[in-house]
Design an enzyme around this catalytic site. Structure first.
Site, PDB file in Angstrom:
ATOM      1  N   SER A 143       0.883  -1.170   0.000  1.00 45.15           N
ATOM      2  CA  SER A 143       0.000   0.000   0.000  1.00 45.15           C
ATOM      3  C   SER A 143       0.917   1.216   0.000  1.00 45.15           C
ATOM      4  CB  SER A 143      -0.834  -0.006   1.283  1.00 45.15           C
ATOM      5  OG  SER A 143      -1.455   1.249   1.481  1.00 45.15           O
ATOM      6  N   TYR A 156      -2.186  -2.119  10.208  1.00 48.68           N
ATOM      7  CA  TYR A 156      -2.121  -2.050   8.743  1.00 48.68           C
ATOM      8  C   TYR A 156      -0.778  -1.488   8.305  1.00 48.68           C
ATOM      9  CZ  TYR A 156      -3.836  -1.382   3.965  1.00 48.68           C
ATOM     10  OH  TYR A 156      -4.013  -1.441   2.605  1.00 48.68           O
ATOM     11  N   LYS A 160       2.033  -3.577   6.197  1.00 47.24           N
ATOM     12  CA  LYS A 160       2.370  -3.172   4.835  1.00 47.24           C
ATOM     13  C   LYS A 160       3.851  -2.789   4.726  1.00 47.24           C
ATOM     14  CE  LYS A 160      -1.625  -4.053   3.059  1.00 47.24           C
ATOM     15  NZ  LYS A 160      -1.796  -5.136   2.085  1.00 47.24           N
TER      16      LYS A 160
HETATM   17  N1  LIG Z   1      -8.617  -0.082  -1.675  1.00 49.51           N
HETATM   18  C1  LIG Z   1      -7.578   0.660  -1.384  1.00 49.51           C
HETATM   19  O1  LIG Z   1      -7.682   1.897  -1.412  1.00 49.51           O
HETATM   20  C2  LIG Z   1      -6.259   0.035  -1.047  1.00 49.51           C
HETATM   21  C3  LIG Z   1      -5.166   0.890  -0.857  1.00 49.51           C
HETATM   22  C4  LIG Z   1      -3.925   0.330  -0.555  1.00 49.51           C
HETATM   23  C5  LIG Z   1      -3.780  -1.053  -0.478  1.00 49.51           C
HETATM   24  N2  LIG Z   1      -4.866  -1.859  -0.664  1.00 49.51           N
HETATM   25  C6  LIG Z   1      -4.644  -3.304  -0.564  1.00 49.51           C
HETATM   26  O2  LIG Z   1      -5.223  -3.953  -1.680  1.00 49.51           O
HETATM   27  C7  LIG Z   1      -5.587  -5.291  -1.326  1.00 49.51           C
HETATM   28  C8  LIG Z   1      -7.027  -5.540  -1.727  1.00 49.51           C
HETATM   29  O3  LIG Z   1      -7.848  -4.710  -0.922  1.00 49.51           O
HETATM   30  P1  LIG Z   1      -9.251  -4.128  -1.401  1.00 49.51           P
HETATM   31  O4  LIG Z   1      -9.189  -2.672  -1.244  1.00 49.51           O
HETATM   32  O5  LIG Z   1      -9.657  -4.694  -2.684  1.00 49.51           O
HETATM   33  O6  LIG Z   1     -10.164  -4.661  -0.201  1.00 49.51           O
HETATM   34  P2  LIG Z   1     -11.454  -5.600  -0.175  1.00 49.51           P
HETATM   35  O7  LIG Z   1     -11.824  -5.714   1.252  1.00 49.51           O
HETATM   36  O8  LIG Z   1     -12.467  -5.108  -1.153  1.00 49.51           O
HETATM   37  O9  LIG Z   1     -10.904  -6.983  -0.742  1.00 49.51           O
HETATM   38  C9  LIG Z   1     -10.089  -7.825   0.025  1.00 49.51           C
HETATM   39  C10 LIG Z   1     -10.475  -9.262  -0.259  1.00 49.51           C
HETATM   40  O10 LIG Z   1      -9.608 -10.116   0.502  1.00 49.51           O
HETATM   41  C11 LIG Z   1     -10.403 -11.170   1.049  1.00 49.51           C
HETATM   42  N3  LIG Z   1      -9.752 -11.711   2.238  1.00 49.51           N
HETATM   43  C12 LIG Z   1      -9.680 -11.187   3.485  1.00 49.51           C
HETATM   44  N4  LIG Z   1      -9.049 -12.041   4.307  1.00 49.51           N
HETATM   45  C13 LIG Z   1      -8.706 -13.116   3.568  1.00 49.51           C
HETATM   46  C14 LIG Z   1      -8.040 -14.325   3.854  1.00 49.51           C
HETATM   47  N5  LIG Z   1      -7.617 -14.612   5.098  1.00 49.51           N
HETATM   48  N6  LIG Z   1      -7.850 -15.221   2.850  1.00 49.51           N
HETATM   49  C15 LIG Z   1      -8.300 -14.949   1.592  1.00 49.51           C
HETATM   50  N7  LIG Z   1      -8.954 -13.824   1.266  1.00 49.51           N
HETATM   51  C16 LIG Z   1      -9.144 -12.918   2.238  1.00 49.51           C
HETATM   52  C17 LIG Z   1     -11.737 -10.511   1.366  1.00 49.51           C
HETATM   53  O11 LIG Z   1     -12.762 -11.498   1.486  1.00 49.51           O
HETATM   54  C18 LIG Z   1     -11.918  -9.582   0.170  1.00 49.51           C
HETATM   55  O12 LIG Z   1     -12.620 -10.209  -0.887  1.00 49.51           O
HETATM   56  C19 LIG Z   1      -5.320  -5.412   0.177  1.00 49.51           C
HETATM   57  O13 LIG Z   1      -4.073  -6.031   0.392  1.00 49.51           O
HETATM   58  C20 LIG Z   1      -5.277  -3.969   0.629  1.00 49.51           C
HETATM   59  O14 LIG Z   1      -4.521  -3.806   1.796  1.00 49.51           O
HETATM   60  C21 LIG Z   1      -6.093  -1.346  -0.935  1.00 49.51           C
END
Ligand SMILES: NC(=O)c1ccc[n+]([C@@H]2O[C@H](COP(=O)([O-])OP(=O)(O)OC[C@H]3O[C@@H](n4cnc5c(N)ncnc54)[C@H](O)[C@@H]3O)[C@@H](O)[C@H]2O)c1
Length: 274
Positions: A143, A156, A160
């Site tokens: 992230s 978090y 990260k």
């Molecule tokens: N959305 C953002 O703005 C953002 C920013 C920086 C980083 N991220 C990172 O991107 C990645 C995806 O996040 P997102 O925003 O799509 O969130 P999200 O919550 O929409 O999707 C995350 C998915 O991971 C699944 N998950 C959670 N725990 C799990 C486990 N133990 N085993 C398997 N699957 C699991 C959830 O069911 C969900 O479908 C994450 O690593 C998050 O930290 C997101």
């Protein structure tokens, strides 16, 4: 430089595929002609999403925090498709609150999913990729928070930062071996998703925590890229063989420079502007 990685007819594995960024990556992979292996917690959500994709899809309900589940995921991908060209260690969870009020269980859960989930992916997939000895790539999702720590989400930020570190170690190790396996560190900025809808987020009595979570949700809804637009940028970076996949550099540039300069000058941290 152009990556010799195979998209059309290749295979992509995406963890956390059932929603948000993972779903965008899976759609983009399918659009490029890849077969996809979808891993997430809820089998019904995986099946519903798989039905929307126009490609060969394998759904493997997986808890990435469990090494044996990720091993079964790799086994399933290899036995169905004979190999994996692209692994997205994408699954991740948020935990918000004042550091001293976040329970040990929530800290452990964050490390189990965000750090061990990525390591489990590396442990199960990299040896198979090495044995196959074809161009492949591991993309680990950190992230912008992996460069810029934030108050109110210390588990978090800590996890990260760990992903940033372990991914660079992996990159060096695969270079040392002269292997054809590329590595990328993916650092998303805001992307529209349910990441701040974690069951704990905003459930505290503290108005500061509720306010923080509301602000972050609004920020994602207002300024976040759609998962599809985001995924397009990710694949462009992969095509260019980039280690640093930072699809929204404007989020990080000034702030990272300021943070680095403040460390070198031993000045106190500057708080994020949100
Ligand atoms: N959305 C953002 O703005 C953002 C920013 C920086 C980083 N991220 C990172 O991107 C990645 C995806 O996040 P997102 O925003 O799509 O969130 P999200 O919550 O929409 O999707 C995350 C998915 O991971 C699944 N998950 C959670 N725990 C799990 C486990 N133990 N085993 C398997 N699957 C699991 C959830 O069911 C969900 O479908 C994450 O690593 C998050 O930290 C997101």
């Amino acid at each position: 430089m152009t990556s010799s990685l195979r998209f059309d007819g290749g295979t992509a594995v995406i963890t956390g595929a059932a929603s948000g960024i993972g779903s965008g990556l899976a759609r983009q992979a399918a659009t490029l002609g890849m077969r996809v292996v979808l891993a997430d917690l809820d089998p019904a959500a995986l099946d519903a999403f798989a039905a929307t994709l126009d490609t060969d899809v394998l759904c493997v309900p997986t808890d990435v925090s469990r090494p044996e589940a990720v091993e079964a995921l790799a086994e399933a991908a290899w036995s169905r498709f004979g190999g994996v060209d692209l692994l997205f260690n994408n699954a991740g969870v948020m935990a918000t609150g004042f550091s001293w009020e976040i329970t040990p269980e929530r800290f452990e859960h964050s490390f189990a999913v965000n750090v061990h989930g990525v390591m489990n992916g590396i442990r199960s997939f990299v040896p198979r990729m090495l044995a196959r000895n074809l161009p492949a790539r591991v993309v680990n999702t950190a992230s912008v928070g992996g460069f810029l720590p934030s108050p109110m989400m210390s588990p978090y930020s800590a996890t990260k930062f760990a992903v940033v570190a372990l991914t660079e170690s992996l990159y060096g190790e695969l270079k040392m071996l002269g292997s054809p396996i590329g590595v990328s560190l993916l650092a998303p900025g805001p992307v529209k998703s349910g990441i701040f809808n974690d069951p704990f987020g905003g459930s505290h009595d503290r108005p500061e925590v509720r306010g923080f979570v509301d602000t972050m949700r609004t920020m994602l809804d207002t300024y976040g890229l759609t998962p599809d637009a985001f995924a397009q940028r990710v694949f462009e970076g992969i095509r260019e063989d980039r280690y640093w996949l930072i699809p929204q550099p404007e989020i990080i540039d000034g702030a990272l420079q300021q943070r680095t300069e403040s460390i070198l000058a031993a000045r106190n941290p500057v708080l994020p502007s949100y």
